[in-house]
Design an enzyme around this catalytic site. Structure first.
Site, short mmCIF file in Angstrom:
data_model
loop_
_atom_site.label_atom_id
_atom_site.label_comp_id
_atom_site.label_asym_id
_atom_site.label_seq_id
_atom_site.Cartn_x
_atom_site.Cartn_y
_atom_site.Cartn_z
N ARG A 45 0.81 -1.23 0.00
CA ARG A 45 0.00 0.00 0.00
C ARG A 45 0.84 1.28 0.00
NH1 ARG A 45 -3.01 -3.05 3.93
NH2 ARG A 45 -4.73 -4.12 2.88
N HIS A 55 -1.57 10.90 -28.22
CA HIS A 55 -1.99 9.57 -27.73
C HIS A 55 -2.74 8.80 -28.81
CE1 HIS A 55 -1.77 10.46 -23.11
NE2 HIS A 55 -0.61 10.48 -23.70
N LYS A 59 2.79 11.45 -11.46
CA LYS A 59 1.90 10.59 -12.25
C LYS A 59 2.63 9.28 -12.51
CE LYS A 59 -1.09 13.70 -14.86
NZ LYS A 59 -1.45 14.18 -16.21
N HIS A 106 6.89 8.43 -27.68
CA HIS A 106 5.91 9.32 -27.05
C HIS A 106 6.20 10.79 -27.41
CE1 HIS A 106 3.22 10.92 -24.00
NE2 HIS A 106 4.21 11.66 -23.55
N ARG A 113 -3.51 21.61 -14.31
CA ARG A 113 -2.49 20.63 -14.69
C ARG A 113 -2.73 20.04 -16.08
NH1 ARG A 113 0.67 15.96 -11.18
NH2 ARG A 113 1.84 15.19 -12.96
N HIS A 146 -0.91 16.20 -26.40
CA HIS A 146 -1.02 14.79 -25.99
C HIS A 146 -2.30 14.12 -26.47
CE1 HIS A 146 2.35 16.02 -23.58
NE2 HIS A 146 2.48 14.85 -23.00
N ASN A 196 -0.76 18.66 -20.90
CA ASN A 196 -1.06 17.67 -21.95
C ASN A 196 -1.20 18.31 -23.32
OD1 ASN A 196 -1.12 15.37 -20.28
ND2 ASN A 196 -3.10 16.03 -19.49
N GLU A 252 8.88 17.80 -25.26
CA GLU A 252 8.29 18.17 -23.96
C GLU A 252 8.90 19.48 -23.44
OE1 GLU A 252 5.65 16.61 -22.90
OE2 GLU A 252 5.82 14.44 -23.19
N GLU A 294 -4.73 17.04 -11.10
CA GLU A 294 -5.31 17.44 -12.38
C GLU A 294 -6.82 17.66 -12.33
OE1 GLU A 294 -3.27 15.76 -15.85
OE2 GLU A 294 -5.15 15.92 -16.94
N LYS A 306 6.94 23.08 -14.60
CA LYS A 306 6.11 21.94 -14.19
C LYS A 306 5.81 22.03 -12.69
CE LYS A 306 4.87 17.25 -14.68
NZ LYS A 306 4.94 15.98 -15.38
P1 NAD Z 1 11.90 5.44 -22.38
O1 NAD Z 1 11.79 5.29 -20.94
O2 NAD Z 1 11.43 4.34 -23.24
O3 NAD Z 1 13.43 5.74 -22.74
C1 NAD Z 1 13.80 5.93 -24.07
C2 NAD Z 1 14.95 4.98 -24.50
O4 NAD Z 1 16.19 5.50 -24.04
C3 NAD Z 1 14.83 3.58 -23.96
O5 NAD Z 1 15.30 2.67 -24.91
C4 NAD Z 1 15.78 3.64 -22.76
O6 NAD Z 1 16.26 2.38 -22.39
C5 NAD Z 1 16.87 4.50 -23.30
N1 NAD Z 1 17.68 5.23 -22.35
C6 NAD Z 1 17.27 5.77 -21.18
N2 NAD Z 1 18.25 6.51 -20.66
C7 NAD Z 1 19.29 6.42 -21.49
C8 NAD Z 1 20.60 6.98 -21.52
N3 NAD Z 1 20.98 7.85 -20.58
N4 NAD Z 1 21.43 6.66 -22.51
C9 NAD Z 1 21.02 5.83 -23.52
N5 NAD Z 1 19.81 5.29 -23.58
C10 NAD Z 1 18.95 5.60 -22.58
O7 NAD Z 1 11.16 6.75 -22.92
P2 NAD Z 1 11.03 8.24 -22.34
O8 NAD Z 1 10.91 9.09 -23.52
O9 NAD Z 1 12.07 8.54 -21.32
O10 NAD Z 1 9.64 8.20 -21.56
C11 NAD Z 1 8.45 7.95 -22.25
C12 NAD Z 1 7.42 7.46 -21.26
O11 NAD Z 1 7.18 8.46 -20.30
C13 NAD Z 1 6.08 7.10 -21.88
O12 NAD Z 1 5.66 5.87 -21.39
C14 NAD Z 1 5.17 8.22 -21.40
O13 NAD Z 1 3.84 7.82 -21.28
C15 NAD Z 1 5.77 8.56 -20.09
N6 NAD Z 1 5.48 9.91 -19.63
C16 NAD Z 1 5.00 10.06 -18.37
C17 NAD Z 1 4.76 11.31 -17.86
C18 NAD Z 1 4.33 11.48 -16.44
O14 NAD Z 1 3.96 12.60 -16.05
N7 NAD Z 1 4.40 10.45 -15.63
C19 NAD Z 1 4.97 12.43 -18.67
C20 NAD Z 1 5.46 12.26 -19.95
C21 NAD Z 1 5.72 10.98 -20.43
N1 GLY Z 2 2.94 15.05 -18.23
C1 GLY Z 2 1.70 15.61 -17.84
C2 GLY Z 2 1.57 15.76 -16.37
O1 GLY Z 2 2.47 15.43 -15.63
O2 GLY Z 2 0.55 16.19 -15.91
#
Ligand code: NAD
Ligand code: GLY
Length: 363
Positions: free
Chosen positions: A123, A254, A145, A267, A243, A250, A247, A187, A239, A229
């Site tokens: 939990r 999406h 998030k 993404h 907030r 997005h 997006n 972003e 949100e 942010k």
């Molecule tokens: P990712 O986590 O897939 O990383 C991208 C690639 O880079 C992967 O292959 C990873 O292994 C590689 N990598 C990571 N660090 C590295 C480094 N330093 N050197 C070499 N390779 C490296 O993708 P991302 O773009 O980081 O994140 C996308 C995800 O984030 C999506 O799932 C999206 O939905 C999510 N997201 C969440 C929020 C939130 O608020 N929680 C906001 C935006 C995006």
């Molecule tokens: N990436 C959108 C949020 O964190 O709200």
């Protein structure tokens, strides 16, 4: 910026700092004053582990008697129940108690899954975000998030759950593949039109340095993005209102990700193209002028991102957009720029959205 900068997220008892600096992975002080525990678990993937895991384990080792590791397969297509269960398998298999601290070492996929695992395990256990992609440093690691994907919709299963700290080691950005750097820039660019046109000016003036991974330029881009942010999340953690402006791009993005299948477009690529579509929709609604749309499109192009969407057909876009979390009773809600430097969330006629999709997609 060669020293460590801190950006504070003010969320009452859930407040925390984002530490931003080069070399923080090796800096034992970055890991001081975190919750004490008999064990820590580092969650990472098979790409990031060979690059950074040994260094990180070494610098964490003075702080935790036992450090377990869970290495997941790499990619958006593994942001699933199965990956989540692999984390629980390690936690339960190693008899980890409810004080165990989870560390997410990787990009947004690892950060989102690890955060959700931390929210659920017994939990709720503490966790720390250690983002290693630009996208994760400027967005996904900040604000709490957490989620996994469902085949019907992205990030549909998750929780708001804040980390204890975010530690952005800017040095890790030097090993990012160029396509991932561009995805992160989407972003970064996002924050200009929704909140700070002076930042958009700065990004335009420094895009060459950002693409060349100039440490000073990256440091400022990460810091200013995190400040914006933090300002937004501090007003609206869950949100209920403002907030949602984070997006921008997005809703269309999406639809691209879901329509093509998760992982085909990154993404950030989908968000970049989605911002062009959302800007065009803003223009058709009379909220911004054509010059603004052209300016934003040029910047997104310069960042190495696609500005033409996949030709899935307007119906497919509309179908996936109705599953978006902002949709209310089946009505799609868009983040629209009104005026440049601020954003509003509102609906738009399907016919107008279809026009934008047709105008922005390649057959
Ligand atoms: P990712 O986590 O897939 O990383 C991208 C690639 O880079 C992967 O292959 C990873 O292994 C590689 N990598 C990571 N660090 C590295 C480094 N330093 N050197 C070499 N390779 C490296 O993708 P991302 O773009 O980081 O994140 C996308 C995800 O984030 C999506 O799932 C999206 O939905 C999510 N997201 C969440 C929020 C939130 O608020 N929680 C906001 C935006 C995006
Ligand atoms: N990436 C959108 C949020 O964190 O709200």
């Amino acid at each position: 910026m060669t020293h460590t900068e801190n950006v504070h997220i003010d969320l009452g008892e859930r407040s925390y700092d984002i530490a931003i600096g080069a070399g923080l992975l090796d800096n034992a002080s970055a890991w001081q004053d975190l919750p004490k525990a008999g064990a820590a678990l580092i969650v990472t993937n098979h790409t990031v582990a060979p690059l950074y895991l040994a260094r990180f384990q070494k610098s964490l080792s003075p702080h935790y008697p036992v450090i377990h590791v869970c290495k997941l397969p790499d990619g958006e297509s593994y942001k699933t129940w199965d990956s989540l269960n692999q984390i629980f398998d390690v936690l339960l298999g190693k008899a980890c108690d409810r004080k165990t601290v989870l560390f997410a070492l990787g990009g947004g996929v690892i950060g989102d899954i690890t955060g959700f695992a931390a929210a659920c395990y017994m939990r709720g256990v503490p966790f720390v975000q250690v983002p290693t992609t630009l996208l994760a440093q400027v967005d996904s690691s900040v604000g709490g998030k957490t989620a996994i994907n469902h085949p019907i919709g992205k990030n549909m299963i998750g929780a708001f759950y804040q980390p204890e700290r975010v530690v952005c080691d800017l040095g890790t950005l030097q090993t990012l593949p160029p396509r991932e750097l561009s995805a992160g820039l989407a972003e970064v660019i996002k924050y200009g039109p929704i909140a700070d046109m002076a930042f958009l000016d700065w990004i335009e003036q420094h895009m060459d340095e950002l693409l060349a991974r100039d440490p000073q330029a990256l440091a400022y881009a990460v810091k200013r993005s995190c400040e914006i942010k933090a300002w937004v999340v501090g007003q609206d953690e869950r949100e209920g209102g403002i907030r949602a402006i984070l997006n921008f791009g997005h809703t269309f993005g999406h639809a691209i990700e879901a329509g093509l299948g998760f992982g085909v477009w990154l993404h950030g690529e989908a968000v970049g193209c989605g911002m062009v579509m959302a800007a065009q929709l803003s223009e058709r609604l009379g909220l911004v002028d054509a010059a603004f749309v052209a300016r934003l499109t040029a910047l997104i192009t310069k960042a190495g991102l696609p500005v033409t969407g996949p030709a899935l057909g307007a119906d497919v876009y509309l179908h996936h957009m109705r599953v978006d979390k902002k949709a209310e009773a089946g009505d799609i809600r868009f983040v629209l720029i009104d005026p440049p430097g601020s954003a509003k969330v509102r609906g738009a006629p399907d016919a107008l959205v279809a026009e934008v999709v047709e105008a922005c997609c390649r057959a």
